[in-house]
Design a protein around this motif. Structure first.
Motif, mmCIF file in Angstrom:
data_model
loop_
_atom_site.group_PDB
_atom_site.id
_atom_site.type_symbol
_atom_site.label_atom_id
_atom_site.label_comp_id
_atom_site.label_asym_id
_atom_site.label_seq_id
_atom_site.Cartn_x
_atom_site.Cartn_y
_atom_site.Cartn_z
ATOM 1 N N ILE A 77 2.528 -5.373 3.089
ATOM 2 C CA ILE A 77 1.940 -4.736 4.268
ATOM 3 C C ILE A 77 0.608 -4.111 3.843
ATOM 4 C CG2 ILE A 77 2.320 -2.896 5.987
ATOM 5 C CD1 ILE A 77 4.219 -5.235 6.364
ATOM 6 N N PRO A 78 -0.479 -4.165 4.571
ATOM 7 C CA PRO A 78 -0.610 -4.706 5.925
ATOM 8 C C PRO A 78 -0.475 -6.221 5.984
ATOM 9 C CG PRO A 78 -2.744 -3.973 5.097
ATOM 10 C CD PRO A 78 -1.734 -3.582 4.098
ATOM 11 N N HIS A 79 0.156 -6.681 7.096
ATOM 12 C CA HIS A 79 0.410 -8.104 7.253
ATOM 13 C C HIS A 79 -0.862 -8.849 7.687
ATOM 14 C CE1 HIS A 79 0.428 -6.947 11.405
ATOM 15 N NE2 HIS A 79 1.508 -6.188 11.263
ATOM 16 N N LEU A 120 11.244 -3.592 5.174
ATOM 17 C CA LEU A 120 9.991 -4.328 5.004
ATOM 18 C C LEU A 120 9.709 -4.562 3.533
ATOM 19 C CD1 LEU A 120 7.532 -2.417 7.333
ATOM 20 C CD2 LEU A 120 8.277 -4.752 7.621
ATOM 21 N N HIS A 166 2.887 12.123 3.908
ATOM 22 C CA HIS A 166 3.859 11.581 4.846
ATOM 23 C C HIS A 166 5.052 10.990 4.139
ATOM 24 C CE1 HIS A 166 1.346 12.234 8.207
ATOM 25 N NE2 HIS A 166 0.375 11.485 7.743
ATOM 26 N N MET A 167 6.161 11.012 4.866
ATOM 27 C CA MET A 167 7.309 10.246 4.426
ATOM 28 C C MET A 167 7.047 8.797 4.797
ATOM 29 S SD MET A 167 10.436 12.663 5.499
ATOM 30 C CE MET A 167 9.877 12.998 7.134
ATOM 31 N N PRO A 168 7.810 7.842 4.205
ATOM 32 C CA PRO A 168 7.590 6.446 4.583
ATOM 33 C C PRO A 168 7.981 6.198 6.038
ATOM 34 C CG PRO A 168 9.449 6.645 3.098
ATOM 35 C CD PRO A 168 8.796 7.975 3.132
ATOM 36 N N HIS A 169 7.445 5.120 6.601
ATOM 37 C CA HIS A 169 7.774 4.713 7.969
ATOM 38 C C HIS A 169 9.281 4.425 8.045
ATOM 39 C CE1 HIS A 169 7.827 2.128 11.555
ATOM 40 N NE2 HIS A 169 6.695 2.717 11.888
ATOM 41 N N PRO A 170 9.925 4.729 9.187
ATOM 42 C CA PRO A 170 11.380 4.518 9.283
ATOM 43 C C PRO A 170 11.821 3.081 9.039
ATOM 44 C CG PRO A 170 10.556 5.702 11.216
ATOM 45 C CD PRO A 170 9.381 5.408 10.375
ATOM 46 N N VAL A 215 7.226 -3.818 1.542
ATOM 47 C CA VAL A 215 6.090 -2.926 1.749
ATOM 48 C C VAL A 215 4.870 -3.381 0.946
ATOM 49 C CG1 VAL A 215 5.393 -0.518 1.722
ATOM 50 C CG2 VAL A 215 7.749 -1.100 2.103
ATOM 51 N N PRO A 218 2.187 4.861 0.856
ATOM 52 C CA PRO A 218 1.926 5.843 1.907
ATOM 53 C C PRO A 218 1.328 7.096 1.290
ATOM 54 C CG PRO A 218 4.281 5.643 1.483
ATOM 55 C CD PRO A 218 3.608 4.626 0.636
ATOM 56 N N SER A 219 0.494 7.767 2.064
ATOM 57 C CA SER A 219 -0.157 8.946 1.489
ATOM 58 C C SER A 219 0.888 10.035 1.224
ATOM 59 C CB SER A 219 -1.221 9.452 2.441
ATOM 60 O OG SER A 219 -0.622 9.848 3.656
ATOM 61 N N MET A 267 0.846 -1.200 0.000
ATOM 62 C CA MET A 267 0.000 0.000 0.000
ATOM 63 C C MET A 267 0.878 1.246 0.000
ATOM 64 S SD MET A 267 -3.059 0.688 2.647
ATOM 65 C CE MET A 267 -3.677 -0.976 2.444
ATOM 66 N N ASP A 273 10.428 1.095 6.716
ATOM 67 C CA ASP A 273 9.980 0.636 5.401
ATOM 68 C C ASP A 273 11.105 0.056 4.550
ATOM 69 O OD1 ASP A 273 7.380 1.104 5.865
ATOM 70 O OD2 ASP A 273 7.110 2.691 4.386
#
Lengths: 283, 87
Positions: free
Chosen positions: A21-23, A16, A7-11, A18, A3-4, A1, A13
């Protein structure tokens, strides 16, 4: 999925896959927290991630290997440790992390565990203990607490559960710790120490399973977390014999064992390759 | 925060400020970040995400001290905090 855009990607990511995800883990499942602590510790410990492998077996936590963006192996049931052992012996440069559940490591894979600990193979074993067989519908496991209800023990579990840190210590592990998902910060510290430890390291993490174990024992996800907050005692260096899981008395958490002894590869080289050591060829 | 005495180094130590970022569509609504935020910054929003869960939202964003606890307790990789560099 994706990221909107805001936002920046999750730290995490970059570690992962990606796209997956979602798992699949249920809302409130503790495995996600353990998994993210594991990834954060791998990053912060400074080990070479290009030479790091994650191995997992079967079960909910066995999915971990599929979500990490490193070399990873999803092995047959109970056989995560034999795969990891082979990998470490074939290529001693690798950092091998075994991420698996209590059923995989201690029920079907129990024998592999005691022998991997006995030989002191340099592995980091993170065991997510959710007290039951979550993926197959919440059956009683080797770690289900006494009198706890599961699908197959509707009157309460008549058997005593394993004391995993005692088992690991008795079998010869050189690093043994236990935390819950609520103690994620301490858990990250422990995983980091275990990754840098030369020897067999074992970390047990108590994790809520709200959908199977929690529902049958009248423990919602937040109740389980409050239990972990109120009924746990942090006692580093506690004797492994006093670590039985009994929430009515309180569960002891902490780092229990941190000792040194020759690893499998060291002992093997000293015994079987003395000539190569003398010539400086062996590792 | 209530303190029973003022810390001796309170003049020199700066409390960090953080901004919470929420990846709403990854959230499964377990509520761990809301329950265990030490500064009670988060609450459930009334919105739904793609999966039909209520993601958290920051109600007192100025209170965030960038402790990262929401980030490490979140099982879904759906929330993280960054240091607020605007001030």
């Amino acid at each position: 999925m994706e990221p909107s855009a805001r936002h920046m990607p999750h730290p995490l990511d970059d570690l992962l896959r990606v796209d997956r995800i979602p798992h699949i883990w249920c809302p409130g499942c503790g495995i996600g927290t353990v998994f993210s602590s594991c990834l954060t510790s791998m990053k912060s410990s400074g080990i070479d991630l290009a030479k790091t492998v994650m191995v997992s077996g079967i079960g909910c936590s066995g999915r971990g290997a599929g979500y990490v963006n490193l070399d990873s192996y999803h092995t047959t049931h109970g056989r995560a440790l034999p795969f990891a052992t082979g990998m470490k012996l074939a290529n001693p440069e690798l950092n091998v992390v075994v991420f698996s559940g209590d059923g995989d490591l201690f029920a079907i894979g129990g024998n592999h565990f005691i022998h991997a600990a006995r030989r002191n193979i340099e592995l980091t074993v993170v065991c997510v203990n959710n007290f039951n067989y979550g993926m197959t519908g919440g059956q009683v496991a080797a770690t289900t607490p006494f009198l706890a209800k599961t699908t197959t023990t509707s009157l309460g579990n008549p058997d005593s559960p394993f004391n995993l840190p005692l088992l690991a210590f008795a079998a010869g592990a050189t690093y043994v710790a236990r935390w819950t998902v609520l103690h994620a910060r301490e858990l990250m510290g422990s995983i980091q120490e275990a990754l840098l430890k030369k020897g067999f390291s074992f970390i047990e993490v108590l994790a809520p399973c709200p959908v199977n174990y929690g529902r049958r024992n009248k423990l919602s996800l937040l109740d389980t977390m409050r239990l972990y907050q109120q009924k746990t005692i942090i006692k580093n260096g506690a004797s492994p014999t006093e670590l039985d899981i009994d929430f009515s008395r309180g569960v002891v958490l902490g780092k229990f064992i941190d000792i040194q002894r020759p690893t499998c590869i060291e002992s093997y080289d000293r015994t079987c390759r003395p000539q190569e050591i003398a010539e400086g060829k062996a590792a | 925060m209530k303190l029973w005495r003022i810390p001796l180094d309170s003049q020199t130590v700066q409390t960090p400020k953080g901004i919470v970022h929420i990846l709403e569509d990854r959230c499964k609504g377990c509520g761990y970040c809301i329950e265990f935020c030490p500064k009670k910054v988060l609450q459930f929003s009334n919105r739904f995400n793609k999966k039909g869960y209520h993601p958290p939202e920051a109600m007192n964003e100025g209170d965030c001290v960038n402790c990262h606890f929401c980030e490490i307790i979140c099982p879904e990789f759906a929330i993280y905090s960054m240091e607020d560099t605007r001030a």
